[in-house]
Scaffold this active site. Sequence first.
Site, mmCIF file in Angstrom:
data_model
loop_
_atom_site.group_PDB
_atom_site.id
_atom_site.type_symbol
_atom_site.label_atom_id
_atom_site.label_comp_id
_atom_site.label_asym_id
_atom_site.label_seq_id
_atom_site.Cartn_x
_atom_site.Cartn_y
_atom_site.Cartn_z
ATOM 1 N N LYS A 144 36.811 38.951 38.262
ATOM 2 C CA LYS A 144 36.159 37.645 38.408
ATOM 3 C C LYS A 144 35.005 37.498 37.417
ATOM 4 O O LYS A 144 34.835 36.455 36.795
ATOM 5 C CB LYS A 144 35.664 37.471 39.857
ATOM 6 C CG LYS A 144 36.822 37.289 40.849
ATOM 7 C CD LYS A 144 36.407 37.434 42.302
ATOM 8 C CE LYS A 144 37.651 37.438 43.198
ATOM 9 N NZ LYS A 144 37.363 37.725 44.611
ATOM 10 N N GLN B 226 32.500 39.488 48.433
ATOM 11 C CA GLN B 226 33.827 40.112 48.356
ATOM 12 C C GLN B 226 34.196 40.754 49.702
ATOM 13 O O GLN B 226 33.424 41.527 50.260
ATOM 14 C CB GLN B 226 33.842 41.157 47.226
ATOM 15 C CG GLN B 226 35.193 41.809 47.005
ATOM 16 C CD GLN B 226 36.258 40.824 46.493
ATOM 17 O OE1 GLN B 226 35.994 39.982 45.634
ATOM 18 N NE2 GLN B 226 37.466 40.909 47.053
ATOM 19 N N ASP C 157 34.611 30.112 47.665
ATOM 20 C CA ASP C 157 35.801 30.742 48.246
ATOM 21 C C ASP C 157 36.454 29.815 49.272
ATOM 22 O O ASP C 157 37.604 30.045 49.678
ATOM 23 C CB ASP C 157 35.418 32.059 48.952
ATOM 24 C CG ASP C 157 35.794 33.289 48.136
ATOM 25 O OD1 ASP C 157 36.671 33.155 47.255
ATOM 26 O OD2 ASP C 157 35.235 34.365 48.399
#
Length: 291
Positions: free
Chosen positions: A52, A96, A119
């Site tokens: 990412k 994460q 997200d």
Amino acid sequence: MVLLDGRKTSADIKDEIALKVKEFKDSGKKIPHLAAILVGTDGASMTYVSGKVKACELVGFKSTLIELPKETSEEKLLQEIEALNNNDDIDGFIVQLPLPKHIDEQKVLLTVDPDKDVDGFHPTNVGKMALDLPCFLPATPFGILELLERYKVETSGKHVVVIGRSHIVGRPISILMSQKRLAGNATVTLTHSRTKNLKEITLRADIIVAALGKPEFLTGDMVKDGVTIIDVGITRIKDDSKKRGYRIAGDVHFESVAPKSAFITPVPRGVGPMTIAMLLKNTLLACERKQ
Ligand code: NAD
């Protein structure tokens, strides 16, 4: 059979985003800035996060990686999240997953400012998604929609069978594909570990989204001719013949399913790279919204 090439499509999307960033720069606007929090040193999580960060660099975004030891307390993590919520330079950030067991994942997701939740995991964004209101779509389902749209796969009136009901893939993609949208208007069946006679259901599917995390689960005898296959699964399988000691397997047995398919995603280079591209797209959107 047409391969739904996630690597190429995600590269196209990144090029489009990079062009936008250049426009922002040229007109003196703020450059999008994505932050990621990583707790612990899980191998797969470290690979995902570094992918990412690299993708941010590629399109010209600013990126910040906050690495915390696996013993980090929940309180300390929530403080880090609040700091990102209050930092005006950060447009969006991700925490994460998975998190170490002593940290309450729900509490963490609820603490993220929904306007920075690129997200798309915060209940505010999930609720807006379900109501078809503007929001951040979760990156993996968003990537699947984008792949289907760009390859002009017909979904309207089709029978879509989703295998797996997770909050991040199965459930959202089942909601999205049932809505009125380009890669939507489908009749969706959401299946899971308690589903009976799964094969009878998959044999009636025009499109199958396999997101259960069981390597090579879906086999050729479970699908009809002309099916479209989206393989979300990513499992590391020990393989001493590979330099890194493992290979990546999807949830679909490619060799037996591909010959019967009209369209199919490979693993790797299918849904995986699309997920990263859509995270960047959400961050761009977050930055644009602020301006
Ligand atoms: P999960 O692990 O949270 O849940 C699995 C789901 O599959 C559950 O809903 C369960 O009911 C269902 N399931 C399990 N066994 C089943 C069976 N025999 N028949 C029918 N359903 C069954 O799911 P997840 O987090 O969505 O992950 C699924 C897979 O997708 C994993 O391999 C994961 O690594 C991968 N993944 C890939 C990406 C990507 O970017 N490509 C993103 C997220 C997840």
